[in-house]
Each structure stands twice: as structure tokens, then as C-alpha cells.
Design an enzyme around this catalytic site. Structure first.
Site, PDB file in Angstrom:
ATOM      1  N   THR A   1     -10.127  50.367  63.586  1.00  0.00           N
ATOM      2  CA  THR A   1     -10.279  49.153  64.166  1.00  0.00           C
ATOM      3  C   THR A   1     -11.839  48.926  63.605  1.00  0.00           C
ATOM      4  O   THR A   1     -12.723  49.602  63.357  1.00  0.00           O
ATOM      5  CB  THR A   1     -10.457  49.319  65.671  1.00  0.00           C
ATOM      6  OG1 THR A   1      -9.034  49.226  66.022  1.00  0.00           O
ATOM      7  CG2 THR A   1     -11.056  48.077  66.296  1.00  0.00           C
TER       8      THR A   1
ATOM      9  N   GLY B   1      -7.724  52.493  73.626  1.00  0.00           N
ATOM     10  CA  GLY B   1      -7.584  51.378  74.313  1.00  0.00           C
ATOM     11  C   GLY B   1      -7.056  51.103  75.701  1.00  0.00           C
ATOM     12  O   GLY B   1      -7.667  50.408  76.532  1.00  0.00           O
TER      13      GLY B   1
ATOM     14  N   THR C   1     -14.100  50.955  69.886  1.00  0.00           N
ATOM     15  CA  THR C   1     -12.872  51.617  69.203  1.00  0.00           C
ATOM     16  C   THR C   1     -12.391  52.666  69.935  1.00  0.00           C
ATOM     17  O   THR C   1     -13.271  53.368  70.640  1.00  0.00           O
ATOM     18  CB  THR C   1     -13.302  51.592  67.813  1.00  0.00           C
ATOM     19  OG1 THR C   1     -12.330  52.194  67.176  1.00  0.00           O
ATOM     20  CG2 THR C   1     -14.718  52.384  67.541  1.00  0.00           C
ATOM     21  N   GLY C   2     -11.232  52.821  69.772  1.00  0.00           N
ATOM     22  CA  GLY C   2     -10.694  54.291  70.409  1.00  0.00           C
ATOM     23  C   GLY C   2      -9.301  53.979  71.113  1.00  0.00           C
ATOM     24  O   GLY C   2      -8.689  52.774  70.902  1.00  0.00           O
TER      25      GLY C   2
ATOM     26  N   ARG D   1       2.382  44.973  73.313  1.00  0.00           N
ATOM     27  CA  ARG D   1       1.154  45.763  73.695  1.00  0.00           C
ATOM     28  C   ARG D   1      -0.381  45.384  73.231  1.00  0.00           C
ATOM     29  O   ARG D   1      -0.378  44.909  72.170  1.00  0.00           O
ATOM     30  CB  ARG D   1       1.261  47.300  73.220  1.00  0.00           C
ATOM     31  CG  ARG D   1       0.158  48.228  73.820  1.00  0.00           C
ATOM     32  CD  ARG D   1      -1.266  48.243  72.600  1.00  0.00           C
ATOM     33  NE  ARG D   1      -2.047  49.215  73.186  1.00  0.00           N
ATOM     34  CZ  ARG D   1      -3.274  49.408  72.505  1.00  0.00           C
ATOM     35  NH1 ARG D   1      -3.546  48.549  71.462  1.00  0.00           N
ATOM     36  NH2 ARG D   1      -3.889  50.403  72.741  1.00  0.00           N
ATOM     37  N   VAL D   2      -1.070  45.155  74.285  1.00  0.00           N
ATOM     38  CA  VAL D   2      -2.336  44.447  73.863  1.00  0.00           C
ATOM     39  C   VAL D   2      -3.459  45.625  74.112  1.00  0.00           C
ATOM     40  O   VAL D   2      -3.197  46.283  75.300  1.00  0.00           O
ATOM     41  CB  VAL D   2      -2.569  43.352  74.552  1.00  0.00           C
ATOM     42  CG1 VAL D   2      -4.030  42.717  74.274  1.00  0.00           C
ATOM     43  CG2 VAL D   2      -1.862  42.119  74.410  1.00  0.00           C
ATOM     44  N   GLY D   3      -4.278  45.803  73.088  1.00  0.00           N
ATOM     45  CA  GLY D   3      -5.367  46.918  73.651  1.00  0.00           C
ATOM     46  C   GLY D   3      -6.615  46.326  74.214  1.00  0.00           C
ATOM     47  O   GLY D   3      -6.630  45.349  74.725  1.00  0.00           O
ATOM     48  N   ASP D   4      -7.879  46.946  74.107  1.00  0.00           N
ATOM     49  CA  ASP D   4      -8.860  46.848  74.485  1.00  0.00           C
ATOM     50  C   ASP D   4      -9.877  45.638  73.778  1.00  0.00           C
ATOM     51  O   ASP D   4     -10.603  45.015  74.390  1.00  0.00           O
ATOM     52  CB  ASP D   4      -9.791  47.870  74.781  1.00  0.00           C
ATOM     53  CG  ASP D   4      -9.910  48.503  73.268  1.00  0.00           C
ATOM     54  OD1 ASP D   4      -9.136  49.031  72.609  1.00  0.00           O
ATOM     55  OD2 ASP D   4     -11.316  48.447  72.928  1.00  0.00           O
TER      56      ASP D   4
HETATM   57  N1  ASP Z   1      -8.974  50.175  70.369  1.00  0.00           N
HETATM   58  C1  ASP Z   1      -8.034  49.909  69.510  1.00  0.00           C
HETATM   59  C2  ASP Z   1      -6.650  49.715  70.402  1.00  0.00           C
HETATM   60  O1  ASP Z   1      -6.691  50.332  71.389  1.00  0.00           O
HETATM   61  C3  ASP Z   1      -7.722  51.012  68.593  1.00  0.00           C
HETATM   62  C4  ASP Z   1      -8.692  51.553  67.591  1.00  0.00           C
HETATM   63  O2  ASP Z   1      -9.880  51.143  68.116  1.00  0.00           O
HETATM   64  O3  ASP Z   1      -8.655  51.911  66.716  1.00  0.00           O
HETATM   65  O4  ASP Z   1      -5.804  48.721  70.204  1.00  0.00           O
END
Ligand code: ASP
Length: 286
Positions: free
Chosen positions: A156, A210, A207-208, A184-187
């Protein structure tokens, strides 16, 4: 944040530096923090090694579905898109949403319609899918729960900028998690979770994992600490500590405060970054 593959580390670092230089050029030309943050993420969306734009992760149907957000700390202006069908530059569509001003966040087919109405050309999953992304998708289909600290390659992209007027901005763009369920929606596109900017504190891009990041409102947690006067490196570390201890989450974040001081933290094996500033010069790391 994630595990940067050993053979990809140089490409990741070079990409971050290219993005930082592009953002700095915008600032030198008189552009705003918002323009610069958008530019950095735009550059990263084009680089196939990152999980954003071209090269993004694929959903359970093998299709590209994208999330992005952009926020300016002066006036708390923001725009975002989520579960967006393939478009090359979701961050530019988020900017159009911010400028349009009526709504903050557009989802799925409605986001695609908004984009087309604002002159953006749709792309396709075929055109935006790289061979490594397809290979990772195939490998990940055997794994039920993806852990960004080990199995998931991360990628990300995000940027935080403070300009000469003291305005801050944050931008984040992603394909989300590999093999995520459709819809699905992330953070990343959620204000306060993956992206936040407030001139009274600073700007944050996260990032990480979500699902964990949104539960602790990670970006807002970090920016609120800046508002309370915490130094960026301590605010970053404390927010990631909260992510780990409260919800067992893995991830990382980048921060800039209203004075232009930087902070980074992660509890994953890697998070490639680059930074550039008048007194700081140019620096990068993993
Ligand atoms: N944070 C992102 C998500 O969960 C993934 C990522 O950071 O690599 O959509």
C-alpha cells in the site's frame, strides 16, 4: 508495511525516493501540500512493485478493486473512493471528490460513475494486473487469513506532506488485501483509520492489516497525539503500540507534524520509506 521481498528492496526504495522527489518538485513550483501528497501517490500508483494502481492486489474473483483517500489539514477537506473498479489513478479521483465537495467517500459502481462523470477513463483488471500480482494471488488462495507481517507482501502506498504555509496533507492508495472478498473495504479510504490530516496536529498515512487499523482509528490516534504536543517519532511508536496491544494488529505509519518533523513506526518486518525536506535533505529506509 509487510515483508519486502529481498529482491524487491531496491525497487521499493527507489520508488519511494522517486515519489518524494516528485512531491518536492511540486512544492518548489509553488504547489500545496495537498498537490504534493497527491503527486507522490500518483507516481507510486504507476510503479508495478507497489500494491496500488497498476500492480495492485486482486480480490477473490481475481479482479482489481481499489481504495484511496486524500485529506488536507487546512479546513479538514477530504475525498475518497473505495471498492473502486479498475482506474489507473484512484488518488486523482479522490482529489476530484475533494474538489467537488458534496460528498467525501464514493463506493463501487457509484465511485466509477463519479469518476467517469469527471473525465476519468476506466481501465481494466487485465491492463492493471502484473504477473507478480497474479502469482501472489494464486499463492494466497491457499491461505485463509493473510498476515501482513509474514505472508502478505504489503505495498500500500502513502504520503504525508507539510508545505511552507504550515498546511499538512495525507494521501493513501491501495489494492487492499490479496484475495479479499468482493466489496471488502480497508482502512486506507477511511478518514481517521488509514488517512488523516489536521493542521492543528499533522498528517498520517497508515498501512497494514486494515481490519485492525480501523478498529483503533490509527491515523487519528497518531494525529491526536501530535495535537497534544507529542513528538512525531513518539506519537508514531505509541499508535503502533496501541494497534498491536489493543487488537493484535500489524502495520506501520508515516507522520509529519505541523512543524515539518517526521515520524515512522511499524511492527512488521519492513516498511519502505523515503523523506525529503529543506533541512533534512534526502533520506530513505526499509
Ligand atoms: N491497509 C491495507 C488494507 O487493509 C493493506 C496494506 O496496507 O497493505 O487494505
Amino acid at each position: 508495511a509487510g515483508g519486502v521481498p529481498a529482491d524487491g528492496a531496491d525497487l521499493h526504495t527507489a520508488g519511494c525516493l522517486e515519489a518524494a522527489r516528485a512531491a518536492a518538485a511540486i512544492l518548489r513550483g509553488g504547489g500545496s501540500a495537498l498537490d504534493a501528497a497527491q503527486r507522490a501517490v500518483f507516481v507510486l500508483e504507476d510503479l508495478p512493485v507497489f500494491n496500488a494502481g497498476t500492480g495492485a492486489c486482486l480480490n477473490a474473483e481475481g479482479l482489481v478493486e481499489l481504495d484511496a483517500a486524500l485529506m488536507e489539514g487546512a479546513g479538514l477537506r477530504a475525498g475518497a473512493v473505495c471498492a473502486l473498479p479498475p482506474f489507473s489513478h484512484p488518488i486523482a479521483i479522490a482529489r476530484a471528490a475533494l474538489e467537488d465537495g458534496r460528498h467525501v467517500l464514493y463506493a463501487g459502481d457509484g465511485a466509477a460513475r463519479f469518476a467517469r462523470d469527471h473525465g476519468f477513463e476506466p481501465s481494466s483488471s487485465e491492463a492493471m494486473t502484473t504477473a507478480p500480482a497474479r502469482a501472489r494471488w494464486e499463492a494466497s488462495r491457499a491461505v485463509r487469513d493473510l498476515d501482513p507481517s509474514t505472508g502478505f507482501p504489503g505495498g500500500t502506498v502513502g504520503a504525508v506532506v507539510r508545505d511552507a504555509h504550515g498546511t499538512v496533507a495525507a494521501a493513501t492508495s491501495t489494492g487492499g488485501l490479496m484475495n479479499k472478498r468482493v466489496g471488502r473495504v480497508g482502512d486506507s479510504p477511511l478518514l481517521g483509520a488509514g488517512t488523516y490530516a489536521d493542521d492543528e496536529g499533522g498528517a498520517c498515512s497508515a498501512t497494514g492489516a486494515g481490519e485492525s487499523i480501523m478498529r483503533v482509528a490509527l491515523a487519528k490516534t497518531a494525529v491526536d497525539a501530535l495535537r497534544a504536543g507529542t513528538r512525531p517519532e513518539d506519537a508514531a511508536r505509541a499508535a503502533i503500540h496501541t494497534l498491536g496491544t489493543r487488537v493484535g494488529g500489524t502495520g506501520g505509519l508515516i507522520l509529519v507534524d505541523r512543524d515539518g518533523r517526521l515520524g515512522f513506526a511499524r511492527n512488521t518486518t519492513a516498511m519502505t520509506w523515503a523523506a525529503l525536506g529543506a533541512t533534512l535533505g534526502e533520506t530513505s529506509g526499509i
